[in-house]
Design an enzyme around this catalytic site. Structure first.
Site, PDB file in Angstrom:
ATOM      1  CB  SER A   1      -0.867   0.062   1.271  1.00 19.71           C
ATOM      2  OG  SER A   1      -1.432  -1.170   1.571  1.00 19.71           O
TER       3      SER A   1
ATOM      4  CE1 TYR B   1      -7.917  -6.462   2.466  1.00 21.48           C
ATOM      5  CE2 TYR B   1      -6.030  -7.059   3.827  1.00 21.48           C
ATOM      6  CZ  TYR B   1      -6.608  -6.251   2.879  1.00 21.48           C
ATOM      7  OH  TYR B   1      -5.895  -5.222   2.325  1.00 21.48           O
ATOM      8  CD  GLU B   2      -7.622  -7.952  -1.925  1.00 18.76           C
ATOM      9  OE1 GLU B   2      -8.031  -7.347  -2.928  1.00 18.76           O
ATOM     10  OE2 GLU B   2      -6.437  -8.323  -1.777  1.00 18.76           O
TER      11      GLU B   2
ATOM     12  CG  ASN C   1      -0.750   1.599  12.394  1.00 21.57           C
ATOM     13  OD1 ASN C   1      -0.248   1.092  11.381  1.00 21.57           O
ATOM     14  ND2 ASN C   1      -1.531   0.931  13.198  1.00 21.57           N
TER      15      ASN C   1
ATOM     16  CG  HIS D   1      -4.253  -8.036   1.138  1.00 21.81           C
ATOM     17  ND1 HIS D   1      -4.489  -7.205   0.066  1.00 21.81           N
ATOM     18  CD2 HIS D   1      -3.186  -7.524   1.791  1.00 21.81           C
ATOM     19  CE1 HIS D   1      -3.601  -6.231   0.065  1.00 21.81           C
ATOM     20  NE2 HIS D   1      -2.795  -6.393   1.096  1.00 21.81           N
TER      21      HIS D   1
ATOM     22  CG  HIS E   1      -3.224  -2.833  -2.531  1.00 23.83           C
ATOM     23  ND1 HIS E   1      -1.962  -3.360  -2.486  1.00 23.83           N
ATOM     24  CD2 HIS E   1      -3.573  -2.625  -1.243  1.00 23.83           C
ATOM     25  CE1 HIS E   1      -1.579  -3.483  -1.232  1.00 23.83           C
ATOM     26  NE2 HIS E   1      -2.537  -3.043  -0.457  1.00 23.83           N
TER      27      HIS E   1
ATOM     28  CG  HIS F   1      -7.039   1.503   4.754  1.00 27.11           C
ATOM     29  ND1 HIS F   1      -5.964   0.629   4.697  1.00 27.11           N
ATOM     30  CD2 HIS F   1      -7.352   1.775   3.465  1.00 27.11           C
ATOM     31  CE1 HIS F   1      -5.659   0.382   3.434  1.00 27.11           C
ATOM     32  NE2 HIS F   1      -6.474   1.069   2.663  1.00 27.11           N
TER      33      HIS F   1
ATOM     34  CB  ALA G   1       1.535  -0.657   5.274  1.00 22.48           C
TER      35      ALA G   1
ATOM     36  CG  MET H   1      -3.935  -7.251   7.847  1.00 22.30           C
ATOM     37  SD  MET H   1      -5.433  -6.325   7.503  1.00 22.30           S
ATOM     38  CE  MET H   1      -5.682  -5.475   9.085  1.00 22.30           C
ATOM     39  CB  SER H   2       0.373  -8.619   3.023  1.00 20.06           C
ATOM     40  OG  SER H   2       1.389  -7.727   3.454  1.00 20.06           O
TER      41      SER H   2
HETATM   42  N1  HPA Z   1      -2.538  -3.921  11.983  1.00 17.34           N
HETATM   43  C1  HPA Z   1      -2.521  -4.792  10.948  1.00 17.34           C
HETATM   44  N2  HPA Z   1      -2.060  -4.495   9.754  1.00 17.34           N
HETATM   45  C2  HPA Z   1      -1.572  -3.263   9.563  1.00 17.34           C
HETATM   46  C3  HPA Z   1      -1.543  -2.312  10.574  1.00 17.34           C
HETATM   47  C4  HPA Z   1      -2.056  -2.655  11.858  1.00 17.34           C
HETATM   48  O1  HPA Z   1      -2.071  -1.849  12.814  1.00 17.34           O
HETATM   49  N3  HPA Z   1      -0.993  -1.172  10.058  1.00 17.34           N
HETATM   50  C5  HPA Z   1      -0.682  -1.463   8.767  1.00 17.34           C
HETATM   51  N4  HPA Z   1      -1.025  -2.715   8.457  1.00 17.34           N
END
Ligand code: HPA
Length: 280
Positions: free
Chosen positions: A33, A88-89, A241, A86, A64, A255, A116, A217-218
């Site tokens: 991302s 989750y998709e 973050n 991903h 993406h 996000h 990320a 998540m990847s």
């Molecule tokens: N959690 C999960 N996936 C992420 C995060 C998070 O805080 N930040 C960026 N991808």
């Protein structure tokens, strides 16, 4: 599109791409991302939208794009994926990793993955780059492993080891180049969850307790498949973050913040990775 793409589908996709490009890529890069800069920096680029490649999934997440950019970093031919997939998709682990299989078949023997991630280590503030030294693949441990099912010996062995999955030499080169540019990069352990829910405060505390420095998540499915096929792997995440700290302050993850921080950090990471690719 089948949820478990076949060997023939992989070969067809690789053939289709090969016909469009002057030279087979030596390295593949997956751009997370907001981290598309490497693709922009390649010279003589040929861009192929994913929907034109048989069997390729289509990204469904904002941030993406969905295209393969094949060009050169210096003299080295590189295939960069602008947009990844991903769990989750709703894609299967085999669909998520299908592009890695195709790019390996096409000729790439190095895989660079970017992503990320949320920070768990209190010392890793937003904007920090972290090279992966190891991972915890929770979904894979729990049955969402892209290598489940019959093993195709043409691709790799039944029980690949993931000790040393992240190539120490490539990571060393990354640190050397980053130092030259005055850009700090740290090392750490990445833990993968399926998402798409961000973690609860209790979950984040648990993940830190597991020994992870960053959560995302990847990445892990792609790395497992790359190692299955004998590729050398480098993975770098941008901490977007302070996931654990924010949760303790009752600040929910967003996000948009992930995309903003990744986009700010993107150009620096692209500079380092292009230098590294050039030297391969
Ligand atoms: N959690 C999960 N996936 C992420 C995060 C998070 O805080 N930040 C960026 N991808």
């Amino acid at each position: 599109m089948s949820t478990v793409p076949s060997y023939d589908e992989m070969m067809s996709a690789a053939e289709m791409i090969a016909q469009r490009i002057p030279e087979r890529p030596r390295a593949a890069v997956i751009l997370g991302s907001g981290l598309g800069g490497v693709a922009d920096a390649l010279s003589d680029p040929v861009t192929i939208p994913y929907h034109e490649i048989p069997g390729f999934p289509i990204p469904t997440v904002p941030g993406h794009a969905g295209e393969l950019v094949i060009g050169k970093a210096g003299e080295v031919p590189v295939a960069a994926m602008r947009g990844r997939f991903h769990l989750y998709e709703g894609y299967s682990p085999q669909q998520v990793t299908f592009p890695v299989r195709v790019l390996r078949q096409l000729g790439a023997d190095v895989l660079i993955v970017t992503a990320a991630a949320g920070g768990l280590n209190a010392e890793f503030s937003p904007g920090t780059f972290m090279a992966l030294v190891d991972h915890i693949g929770l979904p894979l441990l729990a049955g969402l492993n892209p290598l489940l099912g019959p093993n195709d010996e043409r691709l790799g062995e039944r029980f690949p080891a993931l000790t040393g999955a992240y190539d120490a030499e490539l990571r060393g080169q990354l640190h050397t180049i980053a130092l030259r540019h005055g850009i700090p990069i740290t090392n750490g352990v990445y833990i993968m969850l399926s998402g798409p829910t961000f973690e609860t405060p209790a979950e984040l505390q648990m993940l830190r307790g597991f020994g992870a420095d960053a959560v995302g998540m990847s990445t892990v499915p792609e790395v497992a498949v790359a190692r299955h096929m004998g590729m050398r792997v480098l993975a770098v995440c941008v901490i977007t973050n302070a996931a654990l700290r924010d949760s303790q302050l009752n600040i929910p993850a967003e996000h948009k913040e992930v995309l903003d921080v990744a986009a700010q950090a993107g150009p620096q990471l692209a500079t380092i990775l292009v230098d590294l690719l050039r030297d391969l």
